[in-house]
Scaffold this active site. Structure first.
Site, PDB file in Angstrom:
ATOM      1  CB  THR A 706      -8.635 -19.668  40.352  1.00 27.83           C
ATOM      2  OG1 THR A 706      -7.863 -18.929  39.798  1.00 27.83           O
ATOM      3  CG2 THR A 706      -7.970 -21.661  40.509  1.00 27.83           C
ATOM      4  CB  CYS A 707     -10.927 -14.820  38.814  1.00 26.14           C
ATOM      5  SG  CYS A 707      -9.318 -15.412  38.053  1.00 26.14           S
ATOM      6  CG  PHE A 708     -15.109 -15.949  38.607  1.00 28.15           C
ATOM      7  CD1 PHE A 708     -15.039 -14.641  38.040  1.00 28.15           C
ATOM      8  CD2 PHE A 708     -14.677 -16.418  37.263  1.00 28.15           C
ATOM      9  CE1 PHE A 708     -14.876 -13.606  37.088  1.00 28.15           C
ATOM     10  CE2 PHE A 708     -14.397 -15.729  36.064  1.00 28.15           C
ATOM     11  CZ  PHE A 708     -14.022 -14.768  35.957  1.00 28.15           C
TER      12      PHE A 708
END
Length: 740
Positions: A706-708
């Site tokens: 989810t960070c990317f």
């Protein structure tokens, strides 16, 4: 300072005025009515009227109020064309027929008109109405607001086609529409007897889980029983005669019965309790913290407050296995409104069916119209301040009454549009990072998290969190939407779902990775005491760093290999709850002032976000155009059979599952207002949706970062396999099961 004894915000002075109606009714000038919440008794009705031309303050004039003609005395400070609110007694024997149309309304009799088409009317524009202004009329028993065309003037007529009246409704005491509730089916009290053998290793008083009639239940071993002995217990037939499963997540959950946390029914009192099954299918009774197996659930204990309208509470994180939620709901008069079998039946429904059941249950909890309703008067230029004062003055019963909104100084009858606007404006303002209560998530810029330093940024910050909790609960209660997506673990806290060590990655990726490095060092046998760590952490507040003890006397407790699990446990509790404990406590208390907690047990945290924020409008073409490809798909621009199959499967999914896929990859169902081309990563920079190709020997199921905004998509050999594995991966995120 008490929640109701806070310092008042400065407000513009108001001139309050009232007037009388000749039959005992009262009237208040809409432009001069004071802000706040007013309880309107059930034996009265409120109408909006316009002051006619050539009427001066103190003069009397006649108006229609439902089926009656009443005389109104113009209040001081009012002028022709101004909107007034009048309150009149309800007739003891109200007519069953629809109220007559307004005097300035006449039907259009067109012999050539389509008989199936809605009937049109000509409406004469009243005196004092200018182009663009609205004025009320009654047509076919409905109160409507008509907007005067820009090129029209008083005395001219405009053509109006009213919407058809709602079906399956009854008339409230004031002639308003009220939904008819279906009769409740008689409860089935029959039971079925089961006999089971106490599993090996289970001691007296220890719980164990089993499947009885297709239902997973939690049985406590009797004090006089031992492994190998047979014991008996009863289950209600209503719990066993489950309806057909229509929820995709539940189907996957039963098909892939893997280890993980799941909610069961406790036989002793039929309450819901979380359990985790070990590799042997037994209840996992491990007491020490384990980053892969341990989980915690928030526990909120209600306490009476100094003010009867405002409860207090104690918030804490407890082991998931100790978290219990009631499975029954009673109505205001003490009747059993919802039972455990009702909730168990709803849990296996599809999302839309769940939402419909939830709203019908809320409608039964709603205070009857004849017991009164609330009139919420707010000024647009002081919207948040007026709204806080109004909502925080209400009792829990008032929160479940029907609310009617009025923006002071503006003409408009609340038929739903004003309420929708109010919920959107208020929640948008309170979620604004500039206010200091909330801040953008470090991991996902589209999600909001509680600002730990909110007390330094906003006066009476706890009042605002209690207010927001009440607004969010009322929005859910009234089928309204809120304007703000929260970080994932806050939805879990609302639902009392387990939070795990893995949830830390969605809160603070850097902090999570640092702890993972310590875990790797411990597993490799390194001496952690050489790192000179203690049970403290550092928090930065307004540029100043502050040392926080994770446990009492933590600065004097050295971290070593023996107490390392307890150190990880303390870090998890602090990050997931303790650093915002006071704010979250008020948010939850406000939320549960409106919504009974057992009602939420039918949803998972993804569904709750969709219910509160609405299903997003997803433009699939925009999504595809703004997708990048990496890994084994690098340089293909999506021209790979697995990528082609992926988009074909996504296109076949319904809106709910598309939203779940978006939640899986980006962490939220929210779509940027300017489309997928400006999707942000955890650093605030644009990070487009990315499909990363990996070989099947790397992972079997799709994985999300989810960070990317990246999904690792294995190079499947068939579209059917891709569809099955993708659905499983997306679904398992919400069920809490491990797919690795």
């Amino acid at each position: 300072m008490g929640l109701l004894g806070r310092k008042k915000r400065s407000k513009e002075p108001l001139i309050k005025s009232g007037s009388s109606v000749s039959d005992g009714s009262s009237v208040t000038g809409g432009a001069h009515a004071g802000p706040g919440a007013q309880s309107v008794a059930g034996n009265t009705a409120v109408f909006r009227v316009l002051v006619p031309e050539n009427v001066n303050p103190g003069d009397e004039f006649q108006v229609y109020a439902g089926t009656r003609i009443v005389r109104v005395r113009c209040p001081p400070g009012s002028a022709p064309g101004q909107s007034l609110s009048i309150t009149v007694p309800i007739d003891k024997a109200p007519a069953q027929d629809l109220p007559p149309d307004s005097p300035n309304v006449r039907p259009i009799n067109d012999p050539n008109a389509n008989p199936n088409a809605p009937r049109a009317y000509m409406v004469t524009i009243p005196a004092g109405i200018l182009g663009g202004q609205q004025f009320p009329v009654t047509i076919q028993g409905q109160q409507l607001m008509v907007t005067c065309p820009l090129n029209a003037r008083p005395g001219m007529s405009v053509r109006v086609v009213p919407p058809p009246p709602p079906t399956d409704v009854t008339r409230g005491p004031n002639g308003g529409m009220m939904q008819r509730q279906p009769p409740r089916q008689k409860k089935d009290d029959r039971t079925q007897l089961f006999e089971v053998e106490v599993p090996p290793g289970v001691q007296p008083g220890q719980p164990f889980a089993l499947l009885a009639g297709g239902q997973r239940v939690l049985v406590t071993c009797p004090a006089n029983a031992n492994p190998g002995q047979r014991i008996r217990f009863k289950l209600p037939l209503a719990l066993l005669n489950r309806p057909k499963i229509t929820n995709e997540a539940q189907k996957v959950r039963l098909k892939y019965d893997k280890d993980g946390w799941t909610r069961t029914v406790r036989i002793t009192d039929l309450k819901f309790q979380w359990v985790r099954m070990d590799d042997n299918g037994d209840v996992d009774t491990n007491q020490r913290f384990d980053i892969d197996r341990s989980a915690y659930v928030r526990k909120l204990e209600f306490r009476p407050g100094e003010d009867p309208r405002i409860r207090t509470g104690l918030l804490s994180l407890v082991p998931a296995a100790d978290a219990v939620v009631d499975s029954k709901i009673k109505s205001a008069d003490g009747r059993d409104l919802v039972s455990y079998e009702d909730i168990a039946d709803a849990q296996v429904k599809a999302f839309e069916e769940k939402a419909d059941w939830f709203q019908k249950t809320c409608a039964q909890l709603c205070v009857e119209w004849n017991e009164g309703h609330m009139r919420m008067n707010v000024r647009r230029q002081f919207l948040l301040g007026d709204s806080v004062d109004a909502v925080m003055s209400l009792s829990r019963k008032d929160l479940r009454k029907l609310w009617r909104f009025e923006f002071i100084g503006e003409a408009g009858i609340d038929a739903g549009g004003l309420a929708r606007e109010w919920f959107q404006l208020v929640t948008s303002e309170i979620f604004d990072p500039d206010m200091g209560l909330w801040q953008s998530s470090q991991v996902n810029q589209m999600c909001m998290q509680i600002n730990p330093a909110s007390e330094y940024c906003c006066e009476d910050h706890l009042v605002y969190f209690r207010f927001l909790g009440r607004v969010m609960g009322k929005a859910l209660f009234d089928r309204q939407l809120v304007s703000g997506h929260m970080v994932q673990h806050l939805y879990k806290h609302l639902l009392a779902w387990p939070v795990t060590f893995a949830d830390l990655e969605r809160v603070d990726e850097e902090y999570y990775n640092n702890l993972k490095q310590l875990v790797d060092l411990a597993k490799s046998g390194d001496d952690l005491s050489m790192l000179c760590l203690d049970f403290t952490t550092t928090q930065e507040v307004l540029g100043q760093k502050e040392e926080i003890e994770l446990v009492k006397g933590g600065k004097d407790v050295e971290v070593n290999n023996d107490n390392f699990p307890e150190y990880l446990e303390a870090c998890l509790k602090y990050r997931m709850l303790d650093r915002v404990k006071t704010q979250l406590n008020e948010l939850l208390l406000g939320f549960f002032d409106v919504i009974p907690e057992p009602l939420l047990t039918i949803f998972d945290f993804q569904e709750l976000e969709l219910l509160m924020c609405g299903l997003p409008e997803i433009d699939l073409d925009d999504w595809m155009e703004n997708t990048e490809y990496s890994g084994e798909y690098d340089g293909t621009d999506g021209d790979h059979e697995a990528c082609i199959w992926f988009w074909e499967v996504v296109q076949e999914l319904d809106q709910e599952f598309k939203a779940r896929l978006l939640q899986f990859v980006t962490g939220t169902s929210g779509v940027p207002a300017r489309g997928f081309g400006v999707l942000q990563g955890n650093d605030g920079n644009v990070r487009k949706f990315t499909i990363h190709g990996v070989h099947l020997n790397v992972c079997i199921y799709p994985r999300a970062h989810t960070c990317f905004n990246r999904i690792d998509l294995p190079m499947y050999t068939s579209k059917e396999e891709l569809r099955e594995k993708l659905k499983l991966a997306v679904t398992m995120v919400a069920t809490g099961f491990d797919i690795e």
